[in-house]
Design an enzyme around this catalytic site. Structure first.
Site, PDB file in Angstrom:
ATOM      1  NE  ARG A   1      -2.573   1.144   3.511  1.00  0.00           N
ATOM      2  CZ  ARG A   1      -3.320   0.933   4.605  1.00  0.00           C
ATOM      3  NH1 ARG A   1      -4.582   0.547   4.469  1.00  0.00           N
ATOM      4  NH2 ARG A   1      -2.808   1.089   5.807  1.00  0.00           N
TER       5      ARG A   1
ATOM      6  CE  LYS B   1      -2.092   4.769   7.005  1.00  0.00           C
ATOM      7  NZ  LYS B   1      -3.121   5.559   7.664  1.00  0.00           N
TER       8      LYS B   1
ATOM      9  CD  GLU C   1     -11.790   6.406   5.358  1.00  0.00           C
ATOM     10  OE1 GLU C   1     -11.208   5.361   5.690  1.00  0.00           O
ATOM     11  OE2 GLU C   1     -11.382   7.167   4.459  1.00  0.00           O
TER      12      GLU C   1
HETATM   13  N1  PXG Z   1      -9.155   4.968   7.236  1.00  0.00           N
HETATM   14  C1  PXG Z   1      -8.220   5.916   7.402  1.00  0.00           C
HETATM   15  C2  PXG Z   1      -8.486   7.286   6.925  1.00  0.00           C
HETATM   16  C3  PXG Z   1      -7.004   5.600   8.019  1.00  0.00           C
HETATM   17  O1  PXG Z   1      -6.060   6.530   8.188  1.00  0.00           O
HETATM   18  C4  PXG Z   1      -7.801   3.316   8.295  1.00  0.00           C
HETATM   19  C5  PXG Z   1      -8.963   3.705   7.657  1.00  0.00           C
HETATM   20  C6  PXG Z   1      -7.626   1.896   8.712  1.00  0.00           C
HETATM   21  O2  PXG Z   1      -6.665   1.262   7.882  1.00  0.00           O
HETATM   22  P1  PXG Z   1      -5.770   0.050   8.399  1.00  0.00           P
HETATM   23  O3  PXG Z   1      -4.965  -0.350   7.200  1.00  0.00           O
HETATM   24  O4  PXG Z   1      -4.914   0.570   9.519  1.00  0.00           O
HETATM   25  O5  PXG Z   1      -6.711  -0.991   8.831  1.00  0.00           O
HETATM   26  C7  PXG Z   1      -6.797   4.275   8.492  1.00  0.00           C
HETATM   27  C8  PXG Z   1      -5.527   3.893   9.178  1.00  0.00           C
HETATM   28  C9  PXG Z   1      -3.210   6.299  14.207  1.00  0.00           C
HETATM   29  C10 PXG Z   1      -3.237   5.422  13.017  1.00  0.00           C
HETATM   30  O6  PXG Z   1      -2.154   6.294  14.865  1.00  0.00           O
HETATM   31  C11 PXG Z   1      -4.045   5.673  11.922  1.00  0.00           C
HETATM   32  C12 PXG Z   1      -4.040   4.765  10.873  1.00  0.00           C
HETATM   33  C13 PXG Z   1      -3.258   3.680  10.939  1.00  0.00           C
HETATM   34  C14 PXG Z   1      -2.466   3.459  12.025  1.00  0.00           C
HETATM   35  C15 PXG Z   1      -2.456   4.336  13.085  1.00  0.00           C
HETATM   36  O7  PXG Z   1      -4.203   6.956  14.484  1.00  0.00           O
HETATM   37  N2  PXG Z   1      -4.857   4.979   9.810  1.00  0.00           N
END
Ligand code: PXG
Length: 301
Positions: free
Chosen positions: A55, A154, A187
């Site tokens: 990703r 991301k 989301e």
């Molecule tokens: N939506 C958004 C906008 C994100 O930033 C997810 C969904 C979930 O994705 P994953 O691949 O993690 O299942 C994210 C993930 C934090 C933090 O410290 C944020 C994310 C990932 C890890 C940590 O708040 N974003």
């Protein structure tokens, strides 16, 4: 291990936390020009590392940023950094920014991307949140359209999510639901959303403008393996208010139950049975207990 003993990877070097610095001319800092990943280490293994690396490379490609390491070299750097920090339960933040340039926004002026890997103890919601569930609110700020700033990438530009978080803070909720311009639920600020209705899981499809979460993909797969139907289809706030159960998924939060939205109680107002069963299954899977957590890389030596 205290914070001062952390080793941080910067451009091929492992340095002490107090020595870990980047340029004030880095376009990651000046413009949010870069990409990142958040990854977990469970039980001495990096969970879904290859999915996160893939990703990261896709996000970088989309912003025409060349990651200055091969995928294999970056994978090795992650494993090396986790080992150097001696943690078997950890959170990894990997950042690739455009690098130092001048004060103009032209990325052509940035000669060398910056690569950073931070490994830390995890900080998640307290256990009470998982037991009680959390309250959500829908917020005013919309998720950007894919032709403006595609949420599938991301990137370091998280102001949209931060504005939504500020909205949530003002509404007194720990997480929010963001809608797209058409009013479909997308989301949370850092989590994907699922609801359960009549025994079927429903989650917004990627085309409404979301990050296709790796936790989301794992949960879909685990749910199907347990025999639940999973539908990736459009969700309205009406559907959220009238769901039997709801939960969020993300690397940091794993699976966290949601028990209300905009003051409407979801289901019984307590974490539902399917949410609880799936959460247990997810944790077992992530820790590699009883199953082989494919695509996890062992760092424990
Ligand atoms: N939506 C958004 C906008 C994100 O930033 C997810 C969904 C979930 O994705 P994953 O691949 O993690 O299942 C994210 C993930 C934090 C933090 O410290 C944020 C994310 C990932 C890890 C940590 O708040 N974003």
């Amino acid at each position: 291990m205290g914070a001062d003993t952390h080793k941080i990877y910067i451009n091929g070097q492992l340095v002490d936390r107090s020595e870990a610095r980047v340029s004030v001319f880095d376009h990651g800092f000046l413009y949010g020009d870069g990409v990142f990943e958040g990854i977990r280490v469970y039980n001495g293994r990096v969970f879904k590392l290859d999915a996160h690396l893939a990703r990261l490379f896709r996000s970088a490609k989309a912003i025409l940023l060349t990651v200055p390491l091969s995928l294999e070299a970056l994978r090795a750097a992650v494993v090396e950094t986790v080992r150097a920090n001696g943690l078997t339960e950890a959170y990894i933040r990997m950042v690739v920014s455009r690098g130092a340039g001048d004060l103009g926004l032209d990325p052509l002026r940035c000669s060398q991307p910056t690569v950073i890997i931070i490994v830390q103890e995890i900080s998640i919601y307290p256990p009470e949140v998982y037991e009680r569930g959390l309250d959500l609110a829908s917020v005013v700020v919309r998720r950007p359209a894919a032709d403006a700033l595609n949420p599938a990438m991301k990137t370091l530009n998280y102001l949209n999510n931060i504005l939504a978080k500020i909205d949530g803070n003002q509404r007194g909720v720990p997480e929010v639901l963001m809608l797209n311009r058409e009013g479909w639920v997308t989301e949370g600020t850092a989590d994907n959303f699922f609801l359960v209705k009549d025994g079927v899981l429903v989650t917004p499809p990627t085309y409404v403008g979301i990050l296709n979460g790796i936790t989301r993909q794992v949960v879909i797969e685990l749910a199907r393996n347990l025999g639940y139907g999973v539908s990736e289809s459009n969700v309205t706030l009406f559907d959220v208010y009238n769901a039997d159960e709801a939960f969020l998924t993300g690397t940091a939060a794993e699976m966290v139950p949601a028990i209300s939205c905009d003051g409407r109680t979801i289901g019984t107002g307590r974490p539902g049975p399917i949410t609880r069963r799936l959460t247990k299954r997810f944790r077992t899977y992530a820790r590699g207990e009883g199953v082989v957590a494919l695509d996890s890389i062992t760092v424990r030596t």
